[in-house]
Design a protein around this motif. Structure first.
Motif, PDB file in Angstrom:
ATOM      1  N   THR A   9       0.846  -1.189   0.000  1.00  0.00           N
ATOM      2  CA  THR A   9       0.000   0.000   0.000  1.00  0.00           C
ATOM      3  C   THR A   9       0.882   1.239   0.000  1.00  0.00           C
ATOM      4  N   GLN A  10       0.321   2.342  -0.493  1.00  0.00           N
ATOM      5  CA  GLN A  10       1.110   3.564  -0.586  1.00  0.00           C
ATOM      6  C   GLN A  10       1.421   4.149   0.782  1.00  0.00           C
ATOM      7  N   SER A  11       0.516   3.963   1.735  1.00  0.00           N
ATOM      8  CA  SER A  11       0.699   4.510   3.083  1.00  0.00           C
ATOM      9  C   SER A  11      -0.029   3.633   4.080  1.00  0.00           C
ATOM     10  N   SER A  12       0.076   3.980   5.351  1.00  0.00           N
ATOM     11  CA  SER A  12      -0.597   3.207   6.396  1.00  0.00           C
ATOM     12  C   SER A  12      -2.112   3.232   6.192  1.00  0.00           C
ATOM     13  N   THR A  13      -2.763   2.153   6.624  1.00  0.00           N
ATOM     14  CA  THR A  13      -4.216   2.069   6.570  1.00  0.00           C
ATOM     15  C   THR A  13      -4.778   2.539   7.905  1.00  0.00           C
ATOM     16  N   LYS A  14      -5.568   3.590   7.883  1.00  0.00           N
ATOM     17  CA  LYS A  14      -6.137   4.151   9.111  1.00  0.00           C
ATOM     18  C   LYS A  14      -7.575   3.658   9.264  1.00  0.00           C
ATOM     19  N   VAL A  15      -7.834   2.912  10.328  1.00  0.00           N
ATOM     20  CA  VAL A  15      -9.186   2.462  10.632  1.00  0.00           C
ATOM     21  C   VAL A  15      -9.808   3.498  11.555  1.00  0.00           C
ATOM     22  N   GLN A  16     -10.755   4.267  11.032  1.00  0.00           N
ATOM     23  CA  GLN A  16     -11.283   5.428  11.730  1.00  0.00           C
ATOM     24  C   GLN A  16     -12.151   5.053  12.936  1.00  0.00           C
ATOM     25  N   SER A  17     -12.384   6.032  13.805  1.00  0.00           N
ATOM     26  CA  SER A  17     -13.255   5.841  14.962  1.00  0.00           C
ATOM     27  C   SER A  17     -14.669   5.498  14.496  1.00  0.00           C
ATOM     28  N   MET A  18     -15.360   4.672  15.284  1.00  0.00           N
ATOM     29  CA  MET A  18     -16.675   4.176  14.892  1.00  0.00           C
ATOM     30  C   MET A  18     -17.679   4.334  16.032  1.00  0.00           C
ATOM     31  N   GLU A  19     -18.908   4.613  15.646  1.00  0.00           N
ATOM     32  CA  GLU A  19     -20.013   4.704  16.601  1.00  0.00           C
ATOM     33  C   GLU A  19     -20.989   3.555  16.435  1.00  0.00           C
ATOM     34  N   CYS A  20     -20.962   2.888  15.266  1.00  0.00           N
ATOM     35  CA  CYS A  20     -21.873   1.772  15.023  1.00  0.00           C
ATOM     36  C   CYS A  20     -21.269   0.856  13.963  1.00  0.00           C
ATOM     37  N   ASN A  21     -21.812  -0.365  13.884  1.00  0.00           N
ATOM     38  CA  ASN A  21     -21.387  -1.356  12.907  1.00  0.00           C
ATOM     39  C   ASN A  21     -19.885  -1.634  13.036  1.00  0.00           C
ATOM     40  N   TYR A  22     -19.223  -2.008  11.956  1.00  0.00           N
ATOM     41  CA  TYR A  22     -17.792  -2.332  11.978  1.00  0.00           C
ATOM     42  C   TYR A  22     -17.273  -2.268  10.552  1.00  0.00           C
ATOM     43  N   THR A  55      -8.078 -12.678  -0.648  1.00  0.00           N
ATOM     44  CA  THR A  55      -7.731 -13.992  -1.186  1.00  0.00           C
ATOM     45  C   THR A  55      -6.508 -13.850  -2.078  1.00  0.00           C
ATOM     46  N   LEU A  56      -5.461 -14.586  -1.760  1.00  0.00           N
ATOM     47  CA  LEU A  56      -4.214 -14.566  -2.526  1.00  0.00           C
ATOM     48  C   LEU A  56      -3.986 -15.946  -3.120  1.00  0.00           C
ATOM     49  N   SER A  57      -3.733 -16.014  -4.416  1.00  0.00           N
ATOM     50  CA  SER A  57      -3.496 -17.294  -5.094  1.00  0.00           C
ATOM     51  C   SER A  57      -2.177 -17.218  -5.856  1.00  0.00           C
ATOM     52  N   VAL A  58      -1.317 -18.203  -5.618  1.00  0.00           N
ATOM     53  CA  VAL A  58      -0.023 -18.245  -6.302  1.00  0.00           C
ATOM     54  C   VAL A  58       0.101 -19.592  -7.003  1.00  0.00           C
ATOM     55  N   GLU A  59       0.207 -19.561  -8.320  1.00  0.00           N
ATOM     56  CA  GLU A  59       0.276 -20.790  -9.096  1.00  0.00           C
ATOM     57  C   GLU A  59       1.705 -21.341  -9.122  1.00  0.00           C
ATOM     58  N   ALA A  60       1.879 -22.496  -9.746  1.00  0.00           N
ATOM     59  CA  ALA A  60       3.142 -23.248  -9.706  1.00  0.00           C
ATOM     60  C   ALA A  60       4.336 -22.382 -10.095  1.00  0.00           C
ATOM     61  N   GLY A  61       5.361 -22.397  -9.244  1.00  0.00           N
ATOM     62  CA  GLY A  61       6.590 -21.675  -9.524  1.00  0.00           C
ATOM     63  C   GLY A  61       6.510 -20.178  -9.335  1.00  0.00           C
ATOM     64  N   GLY A  62       5.359 -19.678  -8.901  1.00  0.00           N
ATOM     65  CA  GLY A  62       5.198 -18.247  -8.710  1.00  0.00           C
ATOM     66  C   GLY A  62       5.596 -17.794  -7.323  1.00  0.00           C
ATOM     67  N   HIS A  63       5.702 -16.483  -7.142  1.00  0.00           N
ATOM     68  CA  HIS A  63       6.038 -15.912  -5.833  1.00  0.00           C
ATOM     69  C   HIS A  63       5.275 -14.607  -5.650  1.00  0.00           C
ATOM     70  N   LEU A  64       4.752 -14.410  -4.438  1.00  0.00           N
ATOM     71  CA  LEU A  64       4.035 -13.179  -4.097  1.00  0.00           C
ATOM     72  C   LEU A  64       4.546 -12.624  -2.782  1.00  0.00           C
ATOM     73  N   ASP A  65       4.867 -11.325  -2.791  1.00  0.00           N
ATOM     74  CA  ASP A  65       5.122 -10.577  -1.559  1.00  0.00           C
ATOM     75  C   ASP A  65       3.897  -9.700  -1.309  1.00  0.00           C
ATOM     76  N   TYR A  66       3.205  -9.935  -0.213  1.00  0.00           N
ATOM     77  CA  TYR A  66       2.043  -9.127   0.159  1.00  0.00           C
ATOM     78  C   TYR A  66       2.385  -8.444   1.471  1.00  0.00           C
ATOM     79  N   VAL A  67       2.872  -7.203   1.372  1.00  0.00           N
ATOM     80  CA  VAL A  67       3.458  -6.518   2.522  1.00  0.00           C
ATOM     81  C   VAL A  67       2.898  -5.094   2.651  1.00  0.00           C
ATOM     82  N   PRO A  68       1.644  -4.953   3.029  1.00  0.00           N
ATOM     83  CA  PRO A  68       1.069  -3.607   3.175  1.00  0.00           C
ATOM     84  C   PRO A  68       1.724  -2.829   4.306  1.00  0.00           C
ATOM     85  N   GLU A  69       1.586  -1.521   4.244  1.00  0.00           N
ATOM     86  CA  GLU A  69       2.050  -0.659   5.321  1.00  0.00           C
ATOM     87  C   GLU A  69       1.193  -0.902   6.570  1.00  0.00           C
ATOM     88  N   PRO A  70       1.613  -0.404   7.755  1.00  0.00           N
ATOM     89  CA  PRO A  70       0.910  -0.724   9.008  1.00  0.00           C
ATOM     90  C   PRO A  70      -0.566  -0.312   9.007  1.00  0.00           C
TER      91      PRO A  70
END
Length: 308
Positions: free
Chosen positions: A111-124, A130-145
């Motif tokens: 991700t370009q920057s951190s993910t901010k989960v804002q304050s909440m008063e209701c719901n969530y 879903t990450l899929s890596v086929e034969a011989g492939g490689h994935l780095d999934y490394v989001p910011e904090p």
């Protein structure tokens, strides 16, 4: 389906029983399922004559893609930084992320920057990845904090599906509030589940569940004196797991953050846990583990952290 002028119905099913009570709460600003609330991101990478390429992409608000960046040290890899034009994740948001790495491709998604989960008063808010890596492939999934603001309620589920000879590195850093302003562990509930499966079935499941009002996370045996919590998973069932685990442990053991590495169940790979007082130190520790794993698995270091 709601007609013009009628609010969309609120959902009644939650991803986990601990969020069921929240799910029935209506969101007055914009209901669950309203435009802008259900973000969808779909990325597909394929191995081509010129190396890995992003061959399919689809994004709805709050996700945005501005193409790829070709600065990966691996000659055949491709990088995508996911952007957001919004101020963060709000109550009632539901995100659905799908990343596919086809046979032989090498991809890095962050991700370009951190993910901010804002304050909440209701719901969530929730994210289903879903990450899929086929034969011989490689994935780095490394989001910011991920930063959990006061009263935030956030549930994320990630499933990794690996084919034979495929590998992946997953990383996640959780910051329990806006620490610079003295906000720590003021969020209401956070739950994250990571599940990985290979050709023969389930490899491992890992769950983090924090609810500060119910269980104090600062007690010994949980986070203790530390605030920031980070995890990384090097999923490589065909690697020398014992050797890789020992090597990564040496890389992360003597750093500012408190960290260690251990082998995952079913010879799936290596898990790294890191605790620190600041997001920067935890992120740097996990990055060191990622860098070593990448050199072992791909023969190339992790790409630089620049987002341009």
């Amino acid at each position: 389906m709601a007609t013009d002028g009628e609010p969309l119905p609120e959902e009644t099913d939650a991803p986990h029983p601990t969020f069921a009570e929240y799910a029935a709460e209506p969101v007055p600003q914009a209901a669950v399922g309203a435009p802008g609330k259900d973000g969808v991101l779909e990325l597909t990478f394929a191995d081509t004559a010129g190396g890995t390429a992003l061959v399919e992409d689809y994004a709805t608000v709050p996700f945005h893609i501005s193409g790829t960046l070709g600065h990966d040290p691996h000659p055949d890899a491709e990088t995508v930084f996911v952007q957001s034009p919004t101020g963060g994740i709000a109550q009632g948001d539901r995100h659905d992320i799908t990343v596919t790495v086809r046979e032989g491709a090498v991809a890095n998604v962050s991700t370009q920057s951190s993910t901010k989960v804002q304050s909440m008063e209701c719901n969530y808010a929730a994210a289903d990845t879903t990450l899929s890596v086929e034969a011989g492939g490689h994935l780095d999934y490394v989001p910011e904090p991920t930063i959990l603001h006061e009263n935030a309620r956030y549930c994320q589920d990630l499933r990794l599906e690996l084919a034979a000879d495929a590998t992946a590195v997953l990383s996640d850093v959780v910051v329990p509030g806006r620490l610079a302003r003295g906000e720590a562990f003021a969020f209401e509930r956070y739950r994250s589940t990571v599940e990985a499966a290979g050709p023969d079935g389930l490899l491992f499941t890992d769950t983090t569940h924090l609810a500060p009002e119910e269980d104090d996370p600062t007690v010994p045996g949980m986070l203790g004196e530390f605030a920031v919590y980070g995890t990384a998973f090097v999923v490589a069932p065909d690697a020398d797991i014992d050797g890789l685990s020992d090597a990564i442990h040496e890389v992360v053991a003597d750093r500012e953050a408190r960290a260690g590495a251990s082998a995952l169940p079913n010879d799936a790979g290596v898990s790294v846990r890191a605790l620190g007082h600041r997001a920067e130190t935890v992120t740097a520790t996990l990055r060191a583990a990622w860098n070593h794993a990448r050199q072992e698995l791909l023969g190339a270091p992790a790409p630089s952290g620049r987002k341009y």
